[in-house]
Design an enzyme around this catalytic site. Sequence first.
Site, mmCIF file in Angstrom:
data_model
loop_
_atom_site.group_PDB
_atom_site.id
_atom_site.type_symbol
_atom_site.label_atom_id
_atom_site.label_comp_id
_atom_site.label_asym_id
_atom_site.label_seq_id
_atom_site.Cartn_x
_atom_site.Cartn_y
_atom_site.Cartn_z
ATOM 1 N N PHE A 39 0.863 -1.331 -0.204
ATOM 2 C CA PHE A 39 0.133 0.061 0.215
ATOM 3 C C PHE A 39 0.926 1.325 0.020
ATOM 4 O O PHE A 39 0.184 2.305 0.065
ATOM 5 C CB PHE A 39 -0.936 0.021 1.050
ATOM 6 C CG PHE A 39 -0.297 -0.036 2.313
ATOM 7 C CD1 PHE A 39 0.079 1.193 3.170
ATOM 8 C CD2 PHE A 39 -0.032 -1.276 3.036
ATOM 9 C CE1 PHE A 39 0.691 0.961 4.389
ATOM 10 C CE2 PHE A 39 0.322 -1.366 4.542
ATOM 11 C CZ PHE A 39 1.088 -0.367 5.062
ATOM 12 N N ARG B 242 -12.024 8.046 13.537
ATOM 13 C CA ARG B 242 -12.200 7.384 12.127
ATOM 14 C C ARG B 242 -13.825 6.513 12.088
ATOM 15 O O ARG B 242 -14.184 6.653 10.780
ATOM 16 C CB ARG B 242 -11.179 6.172 12.176
ATOM 17 C CG ARG B 242 -9.786 6.666 11.806
ATOM 18 C CD ARG B 242 -8.568 5.579 12.096
ATOM 19 N NE ARG B 242 -7.457 6.223 11.643
ATOM 20 C CZ ARG B 242 -6.187 5.664 11.906
ATOM 21 N NH1 ARG B 242 -6.243 4.762 12.712
ATOM 22 N NH2 ARG B 242 -4.989 6.348 11.415
ATOM 23 N N ASN C 9 -8.301 7.270 5.782
ATOM 24 C CA ASN C 9 -8.834 6.741 7.247
ATOM 25 C C ASN C 9 -8.750 8.146 8.090
ATOM 26 O O ASN C 9 -8.707 7.951 9.228
ATOM 27 C CB ASN C 9 -8.166 5.705 7.817
ATOM 28 C CG ASN C 9 -6.808 5.739 7.808
ATOM 29 O OD1 ASN C 9 -6.178 6.981 7.644
ATOM 30 N ND2 ASN C 9 -6.294 4.743 8.534
ATOM 31 N N HIS D 13 -3.918 10.879 11.119
ATOM 32 C CA HIS D 13 -2.877 9.957 11.579
ATOM 33 C C HIS D 13 -2.603 10.380 13.130
ATOM 34 O O HIS D 13 -3.023 11.334 13.503
ATOM 35 C CB HIS D 13 -1.523 10.654 10.714
ATOM 36 C CG HIS D 13 -0.701 9.743 11.396
ATOM 37 N ND1 HIS D 13 0.238 8.639 11.060
ATOM 38 C CD2 HIS D 13 0.255 10.653 12.281
ATOM 39 C CE1 HIS D 13 1.402 8.669 11.789
ATOM 40 N NE2 HIS D 13 1.453 9.743 12.713
HETATM 41 P P1 GDP Z 1 -2.115 3.579 11.808
HETATM 42 O O1 GDP Z 1 -0.941 3.956 12.757
HETATM 43 O O2 GDP Z 1 -3.387 3.329 12.250
HETATM 44 O O3 GDP Z 1 -2.339 5.100 10.993
HETATM 45 O O4 GDP Z 1 -1.709 2.523 10.629
HETATM 46 P P2 GDP Z 1 -0.028 2.187 10.061
HETATM 47 O O5 GDP Z 1 0.981 2.829 10.840
HETATM 48 O O6 GDP Z 1 -0.133 0.723 10.288
HETATM 49 O O7 GDP Z 1 -0.397 2.709 8.631
HETATM 50 C C1 GDP Z 1 -0.312 3.754 8.068
HETATM 51 C C2 GDP Z 1 -1.254 4.376 7.094
HETATM 52 O O8 GDP Z 1 -1.108 3.184 5.946
HETATM 53 C C3 GDP Z 1 -2.724 3.914 7.801
HETATM 54 O O9 GDP Z 1 -3.378 4.807 8.458
HETATM 55 C C4 GDP Z 1 -3.388 3.678 6.413
HETATM 56 O O10 GDP Z 1 -3.882 5.065 5.653
HETATM 57 C C5 GDP Z 1 -2.294 3.030 5.705
HETATM 58 N N1 GDP Z 1 -2.350 1.683 5.756
HETATM 59 C C6 GDP Z 1 -2.042 0.895 6.501
HETATM 60 N N2 GDP Z 1 -2.320 -0.581 6.397
HETATM 61 C C7 GDP Z 1 -2.647 -0.687 5.158
HETATM 62 C C8 GDP Z 1 -3.397 -1.726 4.508
HETATM 63 O O11 GDP Z 1 -3.292 -2.774 4.739
HETATM 64 N N3 GDP Z 1 -4.167 -1.199 3.297
HETATM 65 C C9 GDP Z 1 -4.347 0.013 2.951
HETATM 66 N N4 GDP Z 1 -4.776 0.263 1.597
HETATM 67 N N5 GDP Z 1 -3.737 0.879 3.461
HETATM 68 C C10 GDP Z 1 -2.987 0.753 4.770
#
Ligand code: GDP
Length: 140
Positions: free
Chosen positions: A59, A104, A114, A117
């Site tokens: 992603f 969210r 979403n 951040h």
């Molecule tokens: P967060 O800490 O909840 O924002 O999540 P992460 O740090 O794991 O990921 C950063 C951002 O990447 C997330 O807020 C999502 O916008 C995106 N993201 C993370 N995992 C996925 C996934 O499996 N699919 C997609 N499409 N986007 C993802």
Amino acid sequence: MTGNRTLTMIKPEAVKKNFTGPILNKIAEAGFHIVAMKMTRLSKAQAEAFYAVHKGKDFYENLTDFMSSGPIVAAILEKENAIETYRKLIGSTDPKDAEEGTIRKLFAESKSYNAVHGSDSDENARIESDFFFSETERYS
Ligand code: GDP
């Protein structure tokens, strides 16, 4: 001991839909103090740097395209136990899994889009805050 600051971004789709005000209202209602705030637009290279930890994931390309697609609002927020408290307020990464009443759940479209951040550790909060704000842009 856990720190009292976190870094948030209101992401491009939420800014575009005029959710900046309602999201800041939820943040204020939850008792966070805004230490620093700006509206800005990330270049593709800046989005890649901010999300470097995700480089190589499927992603990553979409994420960095999206995050550089329009203006965002970045802010440093202060409250006791800020990281955990704020992550609870924003809810799960995928809004489908987010609890009722979370930012969210209320304002996000999907896992990719979403709405916000939130830093996931004190160390990342410091790194991410330094990414956006100089010392003279912080008001405590
Ligand atoms: P967060 O800490 O909840 O924002 O999540 P992460 O740090 O794991 O990921 C950063 C951002 O990447 C997330 O807020 C999502 O916008 C995106 N993201 C993370 N995992 C996925 C996934 O499996 N699919 C997609 N499409 N986007 C993802």
